[in-house]
Design a protein around this motif. Structure first.
Motif, PDB file in Angstrom:
ATOM      1  N   THR A  65       0.671  -1.258   0.104  1.00  0.00           N
ATOM      2  CA  THR A  65       0.022   0.072  -0.003  1.00  0.00           C
ATOM      3  C   THR A  65       0.794   1.243  -0.002  1.00  0.00           C
ATOM      4  OG1 THR A  65      -0.132  -0.240   2.167  1.00  0.00           O
ATOM      5  CG2 THR A  65      -2.197  -0.684   0.985  1.00  0.00           C
ATOM      6  N   PRO A 106       0.755   2.143  -4.297  1.00  0.00           N
ATOM      7  CA  PRO A 106      -0.575   2.325  -3.713  1.00  0.00           C
ATOM      8  C   PRO A 106      -1.673   2.326  -4.938  1.00  0.00           C
ATOM      9  CG  PRO A 106       0.759   4.557  -3.902  1.00  0.00           C
ATOM     10  CD  PRO A 106       1.385   3.422  -4.014  1.00  0.00           C
ATOM     11  N   LEU A 142      -7.454   4.979  -2.004  1.00  0.00           N
ATOM     12  CA  LEU A 142      -7.196   4.552  -3.466  1.00  0.00           C
ATOM     13  C   LEU A 142      -8.105   3.281  -3.925  1.00  0.00           C
ATOM     14  CD1 LEU A 142      -3.632   5.854  -4.007  1.00  0.00           C
ATOM     15  CD2 LEU A 142      -5.678   7.245  -4.030  1.00  0.00           C
ATOM     16  N   SER A 143      -8.378   2.549  -2.709  1.00  0.00           N
ATOM     17  CA  SER A 143      -9.286   1.343  -3.163  1.00  0.00           C
ATOM     18  C   SER A 143     -10.290   1.325  -2.009  1.00  0.00           C
ATOM     19  CB  SER A 143      -8.163   0.097  -2.845  1.00  0.00           C
ATOM     20  OG  SER A 143      -7.449   0.141  -1.966  1.00  0.00           O
ATOM     21  N   GLY A 144     -11.096   0.303  -2.264  1.00  0.00           N
ATOM     22  CA  GLY A 144     -12.241   0.202  -1.230  1.00  0.00           C
ATOM     23  C   GLY A 144     -13.390   1.061  -1.506  1.00  0.00           C
ATOM     24  N   THR A 145     -14.273   1.011  -0.501  1.00  0.00           N
ATOM     25  CA  THR A 145     -15.576   1.775  -0.694  1.00  0.00           C
ATOM     26  C   THR A 145     -15.376   3.269  -0.900  1.00  0.00           C
ATOM     27  OG1 THR A 145     -15.983   1.795   1.608  1.00  0.00           O
ATOM     28  CG2 THR A 145     -17.129   0.431   0.531  1.00  0.00           C
ATOM     29  N   MET A 146     -14.320   3.963  -0.243  1.00  0.00           N
ATOM     30  CA  MET A 146     -14.037   5.423  -0.333  1.00  0.00           C
ATOM     31  C   MET A 146     -13.283   5.912  -1.557  1.00  0.00           C
ATOM     32  SD  MET A 146     -16.146   6.504   1.785  1.00  0.00           S
ATOM     33  CE  MET A 146     -15.983   8.177   1.475  1.00  0.00           C
ATOM     34  N   ALA A 147     -12.812   4.990  -2.551  1.00  0.00           N
ATOM     35  CA  ALA A 147     -11.850   5.408  -3.394  1.00  0.00           C
ATOM     36  C   ALA A 147     -12.716   6.256  -4.409  1.00  0.00           C
ATOM     37  CB  ALA A 147     -11.285   4.113  -4.088  1.00  0.00           C
ATOM     38  N   ILE A 148     -13.763   5.892  -4.716  1.00  0.00           N
ATOM     39  CA  ILE A 148     -14.860   6.706  -5.432  1.00  0.00           C
ATOM     40  C   ILE A 148     -14.732   8.111  -5.202  1.00  0.00           C
ATOM     41  CG2 ILE A 148     -16.944   6.311  -3.858  1.00  0.00           C
ATOM     42  CD1 ILE A 148     -18.326   5.316  -6.295  1.00  0.00           C
ATOM     43  N   ASP A 170      -9.783   1.718   5.155  1.00  0.00           N
ATOM     44  CA  ASP A 170      -9.717   0.816   6.401  1.00  0.00           C
ATOM     45  C   ASP A 170      -9.277   1.809   7.303  1.00  0.00           C
ATOM     46  OD1 ASP A 170      -8.993  -0.743   8.388  1.00  0.00           O
ATOM     47  OD2 ASP A 170      -7.838  -2.176   7.295  1.00  0.00           O
ATOM     48  N   TRP A 171     -10.172   2.128   8.593  1.00  0.00           N
ATOM     49  CA  TRP A 171      -9.940   2.979   9.131  1.00  0.00           C
ATOM     50  C   TRP A 171      -8.557   2.949  10.046  1.00  0.00           C
ATOM     51  CZ3 TRP A 171     -12.773   5.104   5.773  1.00  0.00           C
ATOM     52  CH2 TRP A 171     -13.855   4.667   5.517  1.00  0.00           C
ATOM     53  N   ASN A 222     -17.078  -0.800  -6.935  1.00  0.00           N
ATOM     54  CA  ASN A 222     -17.676  -1.700  -5.817  1.00  0.00           C
ATOM     55  C   ASN A 222     -18.935  -2.308  -5.996  1.00  0.00           C
ATOM     56  OD1 ASN A 222     -15.430  -0.206  -4.419  1.00  0.00           O
ATOM     57  ND2 ASN A 222     -16.680   1.338  -3.911  1.00  0.00           N
ATOM     58  N   THR A 258     -10.020   9.445  -4.553  1.00  0.00           N
ATOM     59  CA  THR A 258      -9.238   9.237  -5.653  1.00  0.00           C
ATOM     60  C   THR A 258      -8.877  10.479  -6.211  1.00  0.00           C
ATOM     61  OG1 THR A 258      -9.851   7.142  -5.981  1.00  0.00           O
ATOM     62  CG2 THR A 258      -8.190   7.765  -7.485  1.00  0.00           C
ATOM     63  N   TRP A 314      -1.601  -2.164  -5.622  1.00  0.00           N
ATOM     64  CA  TRP A 314      -1.333  -3.226  -4.873  1.00  0.00           C
ATOM     65  C   TRP A 314      -2.306  -4.394  -4.625  1.00  0.00           C
ATOM     66  CZ3 TRP A 314      -4.398  -4.063  -0.347  1.00  0.00           C
ATOM     67  CH2 TRP A 314      -5.380  -3.244  -0.055  1.00  0.00           C
ATOM     68  N   ASP A 346      -1.895   4.317   0.431  1.00  0.00           N
ATOM     69  CA  ASP A 346      -3.237   3.788   0.222  1.00  0.00           C
ATOM     70  C   ASP A 346      -3.804   3.300   1.461  1.00  0.00           C
ATOM     71  OD1 ASP A 346      -5.819   3.189  -0.477  1.00  0.00           O
ATOM     72  OD2 ASP A 346      -5.098   1.339  -1.907  1.00  0.00           O
ATOM     73  N   ALA A 357      -6.868   2.442   1.893  1.00  0.00           N
ATOM     74  CA  ALA A 357      -7.755   1.344   1.416  1.00  0.00           C
ATOM     75  C   ALA A 357      -9.065   1.586   2.111  1.00  0.00           C
ATOM     76  CB  ALA A 357      -6.976   0.012   1.779  1.00  0.00           C
ATOM     77  N   PRO A 413     -12.083   5.244 -10.617  1.00  0.00           N
ATOM     78  CA  PRO A 413     -12.751   4.765  -9.535  1.00  0.00           C
ATOM     79  C   PRO A 413     -14.173   5.283  -9.148  1.00  0.00           C
ATOM     80  CG  PRO A 413     -11.288   6.541  -8.851  1.00  0.00           C
ATOM     81  CD  PRO A 413     -11.139   6.283 -10.045  1.00  0.00           C
ATOM     82  N   THR A 414     -14.296   6.242 -10.009  1.00  0.00           N
ATOM     83  CA  THR A 414     -15.982   6.993  -9.876  1.00  0.00           C
ATOM     84  C   THR A 414     -17.023   6.201 -10.377  1.00  0.00           C
ATOM     85  OG1 THR A 414     -15.155   8.238 -11.725  1.00  0.00           O
ATOM     86  CG2 THR A 414     -14.926   9.292  -9.495  1.00  0.00           C
ATOM     87  N   ARG A 464     -10.994  -0.493 -11.958  1.00  0.00           N
ATOM     88  CA  ARG A 464     -10.672   0.951 -11.427  1.00  0.00           C
ATOM     89  C   ARG A 464      -9.536   1.353 -12.000  1.00  0.00           C
ATOM     90  NH1 ARG A 464     -10.117  -0.536  -5.674  1.00  0.00           N
ATOM     91  NH2 ARG A 464     -12.385  -0.279  -5.464  1.00  0.00           N
TER      92      ARG A 464
END
Lengths: 248, 388, 539, 428
Positions: free
Chosen positions: B326, B330, D37-43, D80-81, C463, D46, B333, D76, D78, C362-363, C357
Motif C-alpha cells: 500500500t 498504492p 485509492l481502493s475500497g469503498t471510499m476510493a470512489i 480501512d480506518w 464496488n 481518488t 497493490w 493508500d 484502503a 474509481p468514480t 478501477r
C-alpha cells in the motif's frame, strides 16, 4: 422371541424420503449372540435400516428396541454407539489423517466427553488392547502409517478393528468384503466368525460366496420389508427371492 | 494432569517457535527503548506498533486455524469475535478518558454528549474497571460463540451452510453496530483513547509493553492450541474434520467437541481484538466486515492450514505484504495481493509451512529412511478434505 | 403571484381564438424585453416574465421553454440574450426570436440566466395553459396535471373551456380534478366547493388527499365535515393499496436478489465453487452496459433505447468468457477443494476490481435508463416504476431461460451428469473439462446479464459487486444449495420479508432482522429451504 | 530449519523497509497524501489525490516552496480506518512529511487525530463534516454545519416556502449530528414536531422504494414539503434514480443534499433531476476567472475534458495555498511555526472571493445553493451575501453551545467553555 429377550427388535418400521418408501413395515429380531446376514437387491432398504438402528435416520412409524428395553428411536448416534452398537460403513471410513494406531486409540472404549479426552493420557491397559487389536487385524507393522496410505482391504479391516475397540454388544457390518480379493474375503469371513463368538453381528452383503461361508441365518429384504428368512439354502429356494434377487 | 497436558504442547518445533517469539518480544521493545533514535539498530515506535498489530492478527489467525485447520469449521465470521473483544477493551479505554473528553463530561463518552444522551446506558456500567473489561473481553465473544455454536452444532449445520451463517452473524453485527442508537458510537466507533491502566497509550513505553503483551498472549494461546491439538481431544477434532459421521458412530458427541473449540477459539479472537484496539487507537464497526473474516481465513491458508505456526506466519506475511504494497504501489497493490492469493492456492496448496515441512520431511525420509515415531506429524498429512 | 395570473389570462386569450397572425411582425419589438431577462435576481426575472406574457405574443414561447430548461444566456459584453447549447468550451448560440444560429462564444464570456424551482413552476403553469387544448392527449394530460398542481383559481375559466371540448376520459378526469383543486382555492360558494370535494374524493389518490388536507384549515361550515370524511375515505383506500404496494416492493427487491444470486446458484450451487468473484461478474456486466451506451452516445444516439438489448449478449459473452478464463486458469485445479476456491476467487475478485478501477477510474459511471425504463405508471393507487417492473419481468425470464437450458438441452443434461458423478460422466464420453468450463461460463454470463439489469438501478462503480456478494450467498444458501427453485423462492421470500419489516423497523433493523431470520431458519432446516433429503445427501 | 530462515528473512525485510524509508532527502519538502485509492471510499477520494498531485505540480512550476521542490508521498489507506492511523504514522515518522492532506470520512479523521497530536504534524481535512471538533494539528477546510446545512434550510424556508421537512440520512455521525442541529433549528423557527420526519438508512442502501414512497406520502399533507438529504456517497445514485422514476419533481418536493456534488452526479442521468438542490461552498459552474483557470489546469493535468471539479477539491486548493502561504510567512515548515503563522492567512477561493483561516482552524466560506442542471452541473441559485465563518461548536446542540475554539496564544484551546472560563477537557 419376545421383545424383552431380544437384543435388537424392529417392529413395523417405515421410512420415506420425499415420497420414496425406503422401509415399509420392516420387522426384524436379532437374538443375543446371534450373527445374521442380510441380503437384498440395491434399494431394498439395507443401509436405511442401519441408519434407523444407529440413530442417523428417524423412522416415520414403528418401534426399535435394543437390549429389550431401550427405545433407540429417541437416541442420537453418539448415545447409541455408547449403548454398544458399532457400525461399519459400506465405504470404508477411517480417519485418513491419523495413523492406524490413533484410529484404534480413538475407538477404544473410554469416556467420550471433551474434557475427559482433553486431559486423557493413554494407560497400559489401553496400549495392550491396541496391540491385541493390531495383531487381530494384521496391521501391527503398519501401525505408524497414516490410514490414508492403507489399501482398500486394509482399511476395511482397520474399520472392523475400530468396531471391536469399541467393544460393542452388536456390530452392524455393511458389505465388509466389497472390493476385496478372494483371499482377503476368506480371511474376513473367518474374522467375522471369530468375532461372532462373543458379539452379536449383523452383516449386510451382496457376495453370496461370502454369505455362504458365514453359515448363518439369512434375511432377504425387498422394497423395504422382509421377503424371506432362514438358511441361505432355504431362502435361495424361495421363488419370490429368486425372482427379485437371484433369478432376474 | 495439567503439567502433562501442557508438556505435550512443547515438542521441538513448538519450542523453536516459542523461542523465536520470545526473542522478538524481548528484542523489539529493547531496541526501541534502549537505543537512541539515530542508532542503526533502533526500531522506531512506528514499527513496534505495526508489529504489535501483526501479532494480534497472528493471534486471530491462530484462533481461526484451531477451528478450521483442526476441526474443519470454516468460520467466515471470526472478525465478529475479534471486534467484540475490541469493543470491550474500547469501552474500558473510553471510560478511562474521564473528564478529558472534548466536552469534559465525567461519565459520558463524547459521542453520547454530542447526540444529547443524558445517561450512560446500562451495558456501559462496569467498564471503568479493568478486570471487568478484561473479563468481558473473554465472556462476550465466548458467550456469543457458545450460544451460536450451541444452536448451530446441535442442528448439525455444517460445511458452507455454517460458513454462510457465520457470515450472516458478523454482517448483522456490523449493521447493528453501525446504528448510532446502539450506543457504541456508530460508524465513528470508539477513539481518542488516553490511557490504559494509568499509562499513556501514546507513550513509547506503553506501546512497547502492549507489543510485548501481544507477543505473550500469542505465545500462551499458541501453547494452549498446541496442547489441545496434541491431546486426544485434538485427535477427535481431526477425526471430526475428516469423517464426522464416523466419529459420531464411535460414540463421540461431535457437537460438544465443536462447541468446545469454537468457544475457545472465539475467546482467543476476543483477546486478539482487545490487544489490537489500544495499539491502533480505534475500534469501529468496520472491524465486523465480512471481508475481514475472509482475510483471516486467507492468512491461515497462506501460512498453512492445520499447522498453527503457519497461521502465525501467514498472518504476519500477508499483513506485511499489505503494508509494504500500500505504500510502495498504492495504485496497484490489489493486483499484487490478489495475485498472491491465487498463487498460493495454486502452487502452495498446503500453505507455506505445509509445503516447507513436506519437502523437509521428504528430504529427511530419503536421508534416514526410517519410520517416524508414532504421533501426529502435520507434515505428512494429506491435503485435508475441506468443506466437511 | 399577480404576474402569474395575468400571464395565464393573456396566454389563454392568446391561444383560444386561434388567431395570432399579427405575431410575426412584432417579434423584433420583443427583443429588448427578452434582453431585459438578463436583469438580475429571480424576482426581477419573474417580473419580466409577466411583462413578456403581457405582450400577448407567442414569439416568447421558445425563449420561455429555453429558460425553463436553463438554456438561456446573456452575453457579458453587451447583455444580448441567446439560447445557448454547450459544445466543449464554447456555447453555440441561437437567436431566441428568429431561432437562427448566431455564432458561438467562449463559455466564460456568457452569463446564464438563472432559473430556480419557483420560476420553473411559473413557466410550467404558463406552458400548461398554452397546451391545455393541444392536439396530443398526452400533452393535454400533462397540462391538466400542471393546472392541478398550480391550484390557481384563475385557471378555472380556461379549464371550463377546455372541458367543453375534451373527449378523452383520462384527460377529462384530470381536468375535473384540476378544476376542483382550483375551486377550493377560489372564493366560490360553499355548494360549489362541496361539489369539488366530492370530485376529489372520487379521485381518491394521494394528490387529492394533499389538496384536501391543504384545504382543511380554510374550510368553513359544512365544508369541514365533508373534507374530513373525504380524507378519511381516501386514507382508508390508500392504506389498502399500501399493503399491495409493499408486496410489490418485496417482489421487486426479491427480483433484484434473484438476479444477483442466480449466477451464483450455478457456480456455487451447482458446481460447488465458493465463487467470491461472482459480484465482479455482475460488475463486468454493468460496465459492458456502460461501454455500449458510451459508444451509442457518441456514434448513434438514436439507438439509445436499444442499448440494453445490445448490452445483454455482450455482457453475457464478456462475463462468460472471463468466467471461462477463470475456470480454465484457476478453478479447474481446485475441484474437490471447494474452500480453496474461496481463497483463489477472492484474489481474482480483488484483481478484477482493481482492473476496472485502473481502466475506468474509481468514480461512478453514468448508465442511463432508456425511455421505456424511465418513469412510472399508476395501477390503482400504486405507482409502479417501469424500471422495477421490467427488472421483475427480466429476472423471471432469466430464471425460466436458465431452467430451460438446464432441463431441456443436452448441455444441461451433461452439466447435471458431471456435477452429480464426474467419473461416471467422463467414462460415458462426456468431455467433463469442457462442461466444467461452459457451466462456469454460463453462471458467470448470467451474472453478467444481471449486471446489465442492475446498472439500471444502482451505481456502476468498481464496488458494485461487493454490494451484492453477501446477499447473493444468503439467498442461495437460504434457498438450498443446488436447487434453482430454492433460489427463486428464497430471493422472493427474503425480499418480501424485508419490505414488510422495513416500515416498522426501519431499513437498518429490517436488514438485521432478516439476517437473524436466516440464521435461525438454517437451524431449523440445516440445508436450506429446498433441501434434498435421503441417504445420498451425506455420502 | 527453513522456518527459522524464513522468519529471519522476514524480520530483515521488515527492518530494511522501515529503516530505509526513514532516510529523508533534505532537498525536497514532502507533502503526504492520505486518501483511499481502493475500497469503498476510493470512489470519492481518488479525485482528491489527483487534485493534490496537480496542486503540488503547479507549485513546483512556480518554483516550489522556500526554494525547495515539493514532493508528494502517496499512500493508500484502503478505506480501512485503523489503516488510516497506521499510514498517517508512516507518512510522518518514516517519510518525514511536513504536512498531510487527506481523509474523507469522519471516522478516518477521528482515527488519525491522536497520531497527528502525538507526532505534532499537520493535517488538512477537506470535507464537510459534523463539526464539534477543533484540534491543534488539524485544519478543517471543508464546511462546518453552519456553512452548509443551516443556510440551505433558510433558503428553502424563505424562497420556496417549505413548511414540512423530511430529514433523510445515512446512519452515521455526520447525518445524525446535522439532523440534530437542523431539528433544533427548525423547531426554533416554529416548525411543529409532526412536520418533521427523520429517516436513517444503512450505508450503500440500494432499495429506496419504501422510503421514496414514504416521502411521497409525507408530502401529501397539503403543505409544501422538502427533503434534506445527508445520504452518503454510494447510496445517492439509486436514491435519485428511484426519485426520478417515481416522478418526484423538484418543483413539487425539492431535495437538498449536502453530500452530492458534481462527482456523484457523474454517475447519473440528471435530466429528471433538474431543480433538486445541493448546498456547497463551491460549484464547478462558479463564474470566476480563477475557477475557469483551475478547471483548465485540471483538465490538462488529468488529460480528460470531462473530469469534473467539486467542493472538496476547492477545499484542498484553499488549504494547500494557505499552507504554502503560512510556510512562506514562517520561513520554515516546522509545524509549530506554521500553526502560529497560518491563522489569519487569506487566500483566493475558486468562487471569486477570499477565504481566511480562523483561530478555530476552520475557514471562512461563501455558502452557495445550487440546482441540478441537465448537464450534471449545478447552477447557483442563491448565495450568502458575505463569507460565513466556520463554527467548530454548534450553537444548536446542548453540549457544545458554550464552547469556542481559539488556537492563538495565550488561549490555545480547542474547546474553551465560555461559561466556566476553562479549557474544556483537553489536557493541561
Amino acid at each position: 422371541m419376545t421383545r424383552q429377550t431380544s437384543l435388537l427388535y424392529l417392529d413395523g418400521v417405515s421410512v420415506s424420503f420425499d415420497g420414496f418408501q425406503a422401509l415399509n413395515e420392516l420387522s426384524l429380531v436379532i437374538a443375543p449372540g446371534e450373527m445374521r446376514a442380510i441380503i437384498g437387491p440395491n434399494g431394498a432398504g439395507k443401509t436405511t435400516m442401519m441408519d434407523v438402528i444407529t440413530g442417523k435416520t428417524r423412522p416415520d412409524t414403528g418401534d426399535v428396541y435394543f437390549d429389550g428395553v431401550i427405545d433407540l428411536t429417541g437416541e442420537d448416534e453418539a448415545s447409541i454407539a455408547e449403548l454398544g452398537i458399532g457400525r461399519k460403513f459400506q465405504k470404508p471410513t477411517v480417519f485418513e489423517s491419523h495413523t492406524v494406531r490413533d484410529n484404534l486409540d480413538l475407538a477404544l472404549k473410554a469416556p467420550r466427553g471433551p474434557f475427559q479426552t482433553l486431559f486423557h493420557t493413554i494407560t497400559g491397559a489401553e496400549t495392550k488392547q491396541i496391540a491385541y487389536l493390531l495383531d487381530l487385524i494384521r496391521l501391527t507393522d503398519k501401525q505408524s502409517e497414516l490410514a490414508a496410505n492403507l489399501s482398500h482391504g486394509q482399511k476395511q479391516w482397520l474399520e472392523i478393528g475400530m468396531l471391536l475397540a469399541q467393544d460393542p454388544k452388536l456390530l452392524l457390518v455393511d458389505e465388509p468384503a466389497a472390493g476385496m480379493t478372494d483371499a482377503e474375503t476368506e480371511e474376513t469371513a473367518a474374522l467375522l466368525k471369530d468375532i461372532a463368538e462373543d458379539h452379536s453381528v449383523v452383516v449386510v452383503e451382496h457376495d453370496m460366496t461370502f454369505i455362504r461361508s458365514l453359515e448363518v441365518k439369512v434375511t432377504v429384504l425387498h422394497e423395504g420389508s422382509v421377503l424371506a428368512e432362514g438358511s441361505l439354502d432355504h431362502v435361495s429356494a424361495d421363488p419370490r427371492v429368486v425372482e427379485v434377487y437371484l433369478g432376474r | 494432569m495439567m503439567t502433562s497436558f501442557l508438556f505435550r504442547a512443547l515438542d521441538k518445533n513448538a519450542a523453536l517457535f516459542l523461542g523465536l517469539l520470545t526473542a522478538i518480544i524481548v528484542a523489539v521493545p529493547a531496541l526501541n527503548l534502549l537505543l537512541p533514535p539515530d542508532h542503526p539498530l533502533h526500531v522506531p515506535t512506528y514499527a513496534v506498533t505495526l508489529m504489535g498489530k501483526y501479532l494480534t492478527y497472528a493471534l486471530l489467525a491462530l484462533s481461526v486455524d484451531l477451528v478450521w485447520g483442526y476441526c474443519g469449521i470454516l468460520s467466515l465470521g471470526h472478525a465478529a469475535f475479534f471486534a467484540l473483544g475490541g469493543y470491550a477493551m474500547g469501552m474500558y479505554l473510553m471510560r478511562q478518558i474521564g473528564t478529558r473528553g472534548v466536552y469534559g463530561d465525567p461519565l459520558l463518552p463524547d459521542f453520547m454528549v454530542f447526540l444529547n444522551w443524558d445517561t450512560l446506558p446500562w451495558y456501559w456500567y462496569g467498564f471503568d474497571m479493568f478486570w471487568f473489561a478484561a473479563l468481558m473481553v473473554l465472556l462476550v465473544p465466548g458467550l456469543l460463540a457458545f450460544i451460536f455454536g450451541w444452536f448451530a452444532f446441535r442442528s448439525r449445520v455444517s460445511g458452507v451452510y455454517l460458513s454462510i451463517i457465520t457470515q450472516a452473524l458478523t454482517y448483522a453485527l456490523l449493521l447493528a453496530f453501525f446504528r448510532n442508537d446502539m450506543g457504541f458510537g456508530g460508524n465513528n466507533g470508539l477513539t481518542d483513547f488516553k490511557d490504559i491502566l494509568g499509562f499513556d497509550v501514546q507513550a513509547d513505553t506503553t506501546r512497547a509493553a502492549l507489543f510485548a503483551a501481544s507477543g505473550i498472549a500469542l505465545g500462551l494461546c499458541f501453547i494452549i492450541c498446541r496442547a489441545i491439538t496434541r491431546s486426544k481431544l485434538g485427535k477427535v477434532l481431526v477425526a471430526v474434520r475428516d469423517a464426522e459421521s464416523r466419529t459420531r458412530f464411535l460414540g463421540y458427541r461431535v457437537e460438544h467437541y465443536k462447541l468446545f473449540v469454537w468457544t475457545i477459539s472465539a475467546m482467543m479472537a476476543g483477546i486478539a481484538g482487545a490487544l489490537y484496539v489500544p495499539q491502533v487507537g480505534i475500534i469501529n464497526p468496520g472491524e465486523f466486515a465480512p471481508a475481514n473474516s475472509i482475510e483471516a481465513v486467507i492468512w491461515v491458508a497462506v501460512g498453512g492450514r492445520g499447522t498453527l505456526v503457519g497461521a502465525v506466519i501467514g498472518a504476519v506475511l500477508v499483513n506485511f505484504a499489505k503494508t509494504w504494497f500500500t505504500a510502495a504501489f498504492p495504485e496497484f497493490w490489489l493486483f499484487a495481493l490478489g495475485g498472491l492469493f491465487v498463487f498460493v492456492t495454486l502452487f502452495l496448496p498446503k500453505g507455506i509451512v505445509g509445503t516447507v515441512t513436506d519437502n523437509w520431511a521428504k528430504v529427511s525420509r530419503r536421508k534416514h529412511a526410517v519410520d517416524e515415531r508414532p504421533g501426529d506429524t502435520p507434515s505428512t498429512r494429506p491435503a485435508p478434505n475441506p468443506a466437511e | 403571484m399577480p404576474y402569474l395570473k395575468s400571464l395565464l389570462v393573456v396566454l389563454c386569450l392568446l391561444i383560444l381564438p386561434a388567431g395570432s397572425a399579427h405575431a410575426q411582425e412584432d417579434t423584433e419589438s420583443l427583443r429588448p424585453l427578452i434582453n431585459e431577462l438578463a436583469g438580475g435576481g429571480f424576482s426581477e426575472t419573474e417580473q419580466q416574465l409577466g411583462v413578456l406574457a403581457a405582450t400577448g405574443n407567442p414569439g416568447v414561447v421558445p425563449a420561455l421553454e429555453a429558460l425553463a430548461d436553463g438554456d438561456l444566456y446573456a452575453r457579458k459584453s453587451d447583455g444580448v440574450v441567446f439560447i445557448g447549447e454547450r459544445d466543449g468550451r464554447v456555447y453555440k448560440l441561437t437567436d431566441p426570436l428568429t431561432l437562427e444560429p448566431a455564432g458561438e462564444e467562449r463559455r466564460r464570456d456568457m452569463k446564464k440566466i438563472k432559473v430556480n424551482n419557483g420560476l420553473r413552476r411559473v413557466i410550467r403553469t404558463a406552458l400548461g395553459t398554452l397546451t391545455l387544448m393541444a392536439p396530443d392527449p398526452a400533452t393535454r394530460l400533462a397540462a391538466a396535471d400542471a393546472m392541478f398542481k398550480a391550484q390557481d383559481p384563475g385557471s378555472i375559466e380556461a379549464l371550463d373551456l377546455a372541458l367543453t371540448q375534451e373527449t378523452e376520459p383520462r384527460v377529462r378526469r384530470k381536468m375535473e380534478a384540476a378544476r376542483a383543486a382550483a375551486v377550493l382555492k377560489s372564493d366560490k360558494p360553499e355548494a360549489v366547493k362541496l361539489g369539488a370535494i366530492a370530485t376529489l374524493e372520487a379521485l381518491g389518490n394521494r394528490d387529492a388527499l394533499s389538496v384536501l388536507s391543504g384545504f382543511l384549515p380554510e374550510a368553513q361550515g359544512a365544508e369541514v365535515p365533508a373534507t374530513e370524511t373525504a380524507m378519511a375515505r381516501i386514507d382508508k383506500t390508500l392504506a389498502a393499496w399500501g399493503a399491495a404496494e409493499n408486496v410489490w416492493y418485496g417482489i421487486s427487491l426479491g427480483s433484484v436478489l434473484l438476479l444477483a444470486a442466480i449466477g451464483l446458484a450455478i457456480t456455487f450451487g451447482v458446481m460447488g465453487v465458493i465463487n467470491m468473484a461472482h459480484g465482479e461478474m455482475v460488475m463486468i456486466g454493468a460496465y459492458v452496459t456502460f461501454v455500449v451506451q458510451e459508444i451509442i452516445r457518441t456514434s448513434a444516439p438514436g439507438l439509445f433505447n436499444y442499448s440494453l438489448f445490445m448490452a445483454l449478449p455482450l455482457a453475457f459473452l464478456t462475463a462468460g468468457l472471463v468466467g471461462i478464463a477463470i475456470e480454465r486458469g484457476i478453478i479447474r485445479f481446485l475441484y474437490g477443494r471447494p474452500l480453496e476456491t474461496l481463497l483463489a476467487t477472492w484474489g481474482v475478485s480483488l484483481i478484477l476490481q482493481q482492473a476496472v478501477r485502473s481502466i475506468f477510474g474509481p468514480t461512478n459511471q453514468e448508465v442511463g435508463n432508456p425511455d421505456w425504463m424511465s418513469g412510472a405508471f399508476e395501477l390503482g393507487q400504486m405507482t409502479i416504476t417501469y424500471n422495477r417492473m421490467w427488472i421483475v419481468v427480466f429476472s423471471l425470464l432469466v430464471f425460466a431461460g436458465l431452467m430451460l437450458v438446464l432441463k431441456k438441452t443436452p448441455f444441461g443434461l451433461y452439466t447435471r451428469a458431471v456435477t452429480q458423478n464426474r467419473r461416471m460422466a467422463a467414462s460415458m464420453g462426456i468431455r467433463t473439462p469442457w462442461i466444467d468450463a461452459l457451466t462456469f461460463g454460463l453462471g458467470s454470463g448470467i451474472a453478467g446479464i444481471a449486471g446489465v439489469a442492475l446498472s439500471q438501478i444502482d451505481n456502476v462503480s468498481p464496488n458494485l459487486g461487493q454490494g451484492y456478494i453477501i446477499d447473493s450467498f444468503m439467498v442461495v444458501v437460504f434457498g438450498g444449495v443446488g436447487n434453482l427453485w430454492g433460489t427463486l423462492v428464497g430471493a422472493m421470500t427474503l425480499g418480501v420479508v424485508n419490505k414488510f419489516l422495513e416500515p416498522y423497523a426501519g431499513a437498518v433493523l429490517a436488514k438485521i432482522l432478516v439476517l437473524i431470520f436466516i440464521i435461525l431458519f438454517i437451524q431449523k432446516r440445516p440445508r436450506g429451504l429446498f433441501a434434498l433429503k435421503g441417504r445420498a445427501v451425506d455420502a | 530449519m527453513k522456518k527459522t530462515a524464513t522468519g529471519m528473512a522476514l524480520a530483515a525485510l521488515l527492518a530494511t523497509t522501515m529503516l530505509g524509508g526513514a532516510q529523508a532527502q533534505e532537498d525536497t519538502i514532502k507533502v503526504g497524501i492520505l486518501h483511499s485509492l481502493s475500497g469503498t471510499m476510493a470512489i470519492s477520494e481518488t479525485t482528491l489525490k489527483d487534485a493534490m498531485l496537480m496542486l503540488i505540480e503547479e507549485q513546483n512550476k512556480k518554483g516550489g516552496l522556500l526554494g525547495k521542490q515539493l514532493e508528494a508521498v502517496v499512500v493508500d489507506p484502503a478505506s480501512d480506518w485503523p489503516l488510516f492511523a497506521e499510514k498517517a504514522r508512516e507518512l510522518i515518522e518514516v517519510n518525514d512529511v511536513d504536512a498531510v492532506f487527506g481523509c474523507w470520512t469522519s471516522v478516518s479523521r477521528k482515527s488519525v487525530l491522536p497520531v497527528f497530536e502525538e507526532l505534532n504534524s499537520l493535517l488538512f481535512y477537506p470535507v464537510q463534516y459534523e463539526g464539534e471538533e477543533s484540534q491543534r494539528n488539524v485544519f478543517y477546510t471543508g464546511a462546518a454545519p453552519n456553512q452548509q446545512a443551516i443556510p440551505a434550510v433558510d433558503y428553502l424556508m424563505n424562497e420556496e416556502g417549505v413548511e414540512r421537512w423530511v430529514l433523510a440520512g445515512t446512519d452515521y455521525v455526520y447525518p445524525r449530528t446535522t439532523n440534530k442541529i437542523l431539528e433544533a433549528y427548525l423547531k426554533a423557527k416554529g416548525v411543529a414536531e409532526e412536520d418533521i420526519m427523520i429517516n436513517y438508512t444503512p450505508f450503500g442502501h440500494s432499495d429506496w422504494q419504501t422510503i421514496v414512497s414514504d416521502i411521497k406520502n409525507f408530502g401529501s399533507a397539503g403543505k409544501k414539503t422538502a427533503v434534506v438529504s445527508t445520504i452518503n456517497g454510494d447510496a445517492n445514485v439509486p436514491f435519485y434514480k428511484e426519485l426520478a422514476n417515481a416522478g418526484i419533481k423538484a418543483e413539487d418536493i425539492p431535495v437538498v443534499a449536502f453530500s452530492v456534488g458534481e462527482e456523484e452526479l457523474a454517475g447519473l442521468d440528471t435530466e429528471p433531476l433538474v431543480g433538486h438542490l445541493a448546498a456547497w461552498n463551491y460549484f464547478q459552474s462558479a463564474d470566476a476567472d480563477i475557477n475557469y483557470d483551475f478547471i483548465d489546469t485540471w483538465h490538462a493535468f488529468t488529460g480528460d475534458e470531462e473530469r469534473v471539479t467539486n467542493d472538496p477539491m476547492e477545499a484542498h486548493f484553499i488549504g494547500f495555498n494557505m499552507w504554502v502561504n503560512a510556510v512562506e510567512k514562517a520561513g520554515t515548515t516546522d509545524p509549530d511555526a506554521v500553526i502560529d503563522s497560518i491563522i489569519g492567512v487569506t487566500v483566493p477561493n475558486l468562487t471569486g472571493g477570499y477565504s481566511a483561516m480562523m483561530p478555530n482552524h476552520h475557514i471562512t466560506k461563501p455558502v452557495l445553493i445550487g440546482e441540478i442542471q441537465d448537464d450534471g452541473q449545478f447552477e447557483t441559485v442563491w448565495e450568502t451575501s458575505g463569507l460565513v465563518p466556520g463554527d467548530a461548536w454548534s450553537d444548536y446542540l446542548e453540549g457544545s453551545k458554550d464552547l469556542i475554539a481559539d488556537w492563538r496564544k495565550p488561549m490555545s484551546c480547542g474547546n474553551f467553555n465560555v461559561k466556566t472560563g476553562k479549557c474544556g477537557g483537553s489536557e493541561g
